[in-house]
Write a protein that holds these residues in place. Sequence first.
Motif, mmCIF file in Angstrom:
data_model
loop_
_atom_site.group_PDB
_atom_site.id
_atom_site.type_symbol
_atom_site.label_atom_id
_atom_site.label_comp_id
_atom_site.label_asym_id
_atom_site.label_seq_id
_atom_site.Cartn_x
_atom_site.Cartn_y
_atom_site.Cartn_z
ATOM 1 N N ASP A 123 0.814 -1.217 0.000
ATOM 2 C CA ASP A 123 0.000 0.000 0.000
ATOM 3 C C ASP A 123 0.851 1.272 0.000
ATOM 4 O OD1 ASP A 123 -2.381 -1.475 0.096
ATOM 5 O OD2 ASP A 123 -2.265 -1.662 2.281
ATOM 6 N N MET A 124 2.142 1.112 -0.086
ATOM 7 C CA MET A 124 3.037 2.275 -0.114
ATOM 8 C C MET A 124 3.374 2.630 -1.558
ATOM 9 S SD MET A 124 5.693 1.381 2.968
ATOM 10 C CE MET A 124 5.134 1.223 4.671
ATOM 11 N N PRO A 125 3.263 3.899 -1.937
ATOM 12 C CA PRO A 125 3.607 4.293 -3.311
ATOM 13 C C PRO A 125 5.077 4.002 -3.621
ATOM 14 C CG PRO A 125 2.441 6.050 -2.157
ATOM 15 C CD PRO A 125 2.795 5.029 -1.125
ATOM 16 N N GLU A 126 5.343 3.617 -4.832
ATOM 17 C CA GLU A 126 6.731 3.369 -5.243
ATOM 18 C C GLU A 126 7.570 4.630 -5.096
ATOM 19 O OE1 GLU A 126 9.224 1.661 -9.124
ATOM 20 O OE2 GLU A 126 7.028 1.738 -9.143
ATOM 21 N N ASP A 127 6.960 5.792 -5.362
ATOM 22 C CA ASP A 127 7.676 7.062 -5.223
ATOM 23 C C ASP A 127 8.112 7.293 -3.771
ATOM 24 O OD1 ASP A 127 7.530 7.786 -7.888
ATOM 25 O OD2 ASP A 127 5.620 8.838 -7.662
ATOM 26 N N LEU A 128 7.302 6.857 -2.822
ATOM 27 C CA LEU A 128 7.645 7.027 -1.413
ATOM 28 C C LEU A 128 8.871 6.199 -1.057
ATOM 29 C CD1 LEU A 128 6.714 8.206 1.381
ATOM 30 C CD2 LEU A 128 5.563 6.003 1.733
ATOM 31 N N ILE A 129 8.869 4.951 -1.459
ATOM 32 C CA ILE A 129 10.001 4.057 -1.167
ATOM 33 C C ILE A 129 11.260 4.556 -1.863
ATOM 34 C CG2 ILE A 129 10.874 1.717 -1.506
ATOM 35 C CD1 ILE A 129 7.897 0.803 -1.269
ATOM 36 N N ASN A 130 11.134 4.928 -3.129
ATOM 37 C CA ASN A 130 12.296 5.404 -3.880
ATOM 38 C C ASN A 130 12.860 6.695 -3.291
ATOM 39 O OD1 ASN A 130 12.084 3.249 -5.631
ATOM 40 N ND2 ASN A 130 10.955 4.393 -7.187
ATOM 41 N N ALA A 131 11.988 7.567 -2.798
ATOM 42 C CA ALA A 131 12.434 8.842 -2.241
ATOM 43 C C ALA A 131 13.259 8.619 -0.975
ATOM 44 C CB ALA A 131 11.229 9.732 -1.942
ATOM 45 N N PHE A 132 12.784 7.759 -0.082
ATOM 46 C CA PHE A 132 13.523 7.483 1.158
ATOM 47 C C PHE A 132 14.852 6.800 0.867
ATOM 48 C CE2 PHE A 132 9.666 8.538 3.405
ATOM 49 C CZ PHE A 132 10.116 8.942 4.655
ATOM 50 N N VAL A 133 14.846 5.853 -0.060
ATOM 51 C CA VAL A 133 16.094 5.156 -0.413
ATOM 52 C C VAL A 133 17.084 6.139 -1.032
ATOM 53 C CG1 VAL A 133 17.105 3.427 -1.944
ATOM 54 C CG2 VAL A 133 15.026 2.889 -0.658
ATOM 55 N N ALA A 134 16.612 7.022 -1.902
ATOM 56 C CA ALA A 134 17.499 7.975 -2.581
ATOM 57 C C ALA A 134 18.170 8.926 -1.602
ATOM 58 C CB ALA A 134 16.698 8.770 -3.620
ATOM 59 N N ILE A 135 17.454 9.343 -0.563
ATOM 60 C CA ILE A 135 18.005 10.319 0.378
ATOM 61 C C ILE A 135 18.746 9.655 1.536
ATOM 62 C CG2 ILE A 135 17.418 12.121 2.057
ATOM 63 C CD1 ILE A 135 15.194 13.027 0.243
ATOM 64 N N GLU A 136 18.203 8.559 2.049
ATOM 65 C CA GLU A 136 18.754 7.960 3.260
ATOM 66 C C GLU A 136 19.791 6.863 3.004
ATOM 67 O OE1 GLU A 136 18.246 8.713 6.596
ATOM 68 O OE2 GLU A 136 17.400 10.522 5.711
ATOM 69 N N ASP A 137 19.635 6.106 1.912
ATOM 70 C CA ASP A 137 20.493 4.922 1.752
ATOM 71 C C ASP A 137 20.444 4.438 0.309
ATOM 72 O OD1 ASP A 137 21.930 2.598 2.046
ATOM 73 O OD2 ASP A 137 20.532 1.627 3.421
ATOM 74 N N LYS A 138 21.237 5.045 -0.538
ATOM 75 C CA LYS A 138 21.170 4.769 -1.981
ATOM 76 C C LYS A 138 21.483 3.323 -2.341
ATOM 77 C CE LYS A 138 22.148 9.466 -3.667
ATOM 78 N NZ LYS A 138 21.962 10.146 -2.361
ATOM 79 N N THR A 139 22.266 2.626 -1.521
ATOM 80 C CA THR A 139 22.641 1.241 -1.833
ATOM 81 C C THR A 139 21.801 0.232 -1.047
ATOM 82 O OG1 THR A 139 24.378 1.245 -0.128
ATOM 83 C CG2 THR A 139 25.007 1.947 -2.349
ATOM 84 N N PHE A 140 20.655 0.656 -0.556
ATOM 85 C CA PHE A 140 19.834 -0.208 0.306
ATOM 86 C C PHE A 140 19.549 -1.563 -0.329
ATOM 87 C CE2 PHE A 140 15.473 -1.706 1.243
ATOM 88 C CZ PHE A 140 15.674 -2.075 2.561
ATOM 89 N N TRP A 141 19.173 -1.575 -1.598
ATOM 90 C CA TRP A 141 18.774 -2.833 -2.232
ATOM 91 C C TRP A 141 19.956 -3.748 -2.522
ATOM 92 C CZ3 TRP A 141 13.800 -3.589 -1.781
ATOM 93 C CH2 TRP A 141 12.933 -2.498 -1.775
ATOM 94 N N LYS A 142 21.182 -3.247 -2.379
ATOM 95 C CA LYS A 142 22.373 -4.036 -2.710
ATOM 96 C C LYS A 142 23.153 -4.523 -1.493
ATOM 97 C CE LYS A 142 23.088 -1.456 -7.023
ATOM 98 N NZ LYS A 142 24.035 -0.594 -7.789
ATOM 99 N N HIS A 143 23.204 -3.708 -0.434
ATOM 100 C CA HIS A 143 24.055 -4.090 0.704
ATOM 101 C C HIS A 143 23.372 -5.122 1.601
ATOM 102 C CE1 HIS A 143 21.638 -1.864 3.590
ATOM 103 N NE2 HIS A 143 21.796 -0.727 2.938
ATOM 104 N N HIS A 144 24.135 -5.640 2.557
ATOM 105 C CA HIS A 144 23.636 -6.648 3.497
ATOM 106 C C HIS A 144 23.533 -6.071 4.910
ATOM 107 C CE1 HIS A 144 23.948 -9.766 0.451
ATOM 108 N NE2 HIS A 144 25.164 -9.349 0.175
#
Length: 299
Positions: A123-144
């Motif tokens: 139920d979360m917009p893709e733009d919301l998730i992408n915005a937080f990742v872009a500002i807070e943790d750009k490598t979130f989907w890659k790191h462990h």
Amino acid sequence: DDKPVKKEKSSKKGGLGRALFLKENKDYDPSKGATYVKDGKTIKNKEYKFSFLKLIRDFAVVGVLCCLAGLIAVIVIISGAPKYDYTDIYSQIDTASIVYNDQGKQIDNIYYTENRKIVKYEDMPEDLINAFVAIEDKTFWKHHGFNWTRMIGAVLSSLTGSGRISGTSTITQQLARNVYLADIKSVRSIKRKLLEMYYASRLEHFLTKEQIIEAYLNTIYLGHGCYGVNAAARTYFSKSVKDLDLVECASLAALPQSPDTYALLKLASEAQDVVDSEVVATEPDTVVTNDISRERRKL
């Protein structure tokens, strides 16, 4: 000129310095003067002489001992850390209770310390998730769980005097800190950082990335008494999370660094430094807009 030199009574003096920097001089001859010639070379007639290789070796030994001591300390800290069911992360946070009337209509929202309602990832917009990742943790989907490049860079920046160690926590680390270390999350200490990294590693092991970002967005504090993106969407934009547009998503993503400072709404009594503000409510308190975080939305 070859007056015998008295053997230095150094066995009881300078023990540490000698142990670290000096080695026995095999050419030392107590029957000769301060210097003498041997094989065409002038020899300084001292019982001990400086050894660079010995210095390197001794520092390496000290380094190994320090590492072992640090490892033991880490083991002790982690072994004493409370253990949790990491697959049930919401059991560790406060959520609001919704009160309905006999017709099924919501009439109140009750909470003790944190006004929070859980929103599912779907139920979360893709733009919301992408915005937080872009500002807070750009490598979130890659790191462990950790961004080692970012952490090392911050340490080097601190050592060279061009900055301090901050802003190195990934989204997973922030989630671990907010959920499991809430009582000490503002404390800057090695122990807290080690515990944060330990809990982050556990979250990465037991949860998917989607579950981690969902929990993060439901637990993060976003200013003006808003815990989680649902409360923030309701408070700042009077709408559901799923209805947020791109600009609104970016506005929320700009808040975590300093939520009380960047809060999109402020009490007039707390907004002396806010410029170009507009009054949006006067009862029970006067509330004004605050757009100080606009530059962070460009990140």
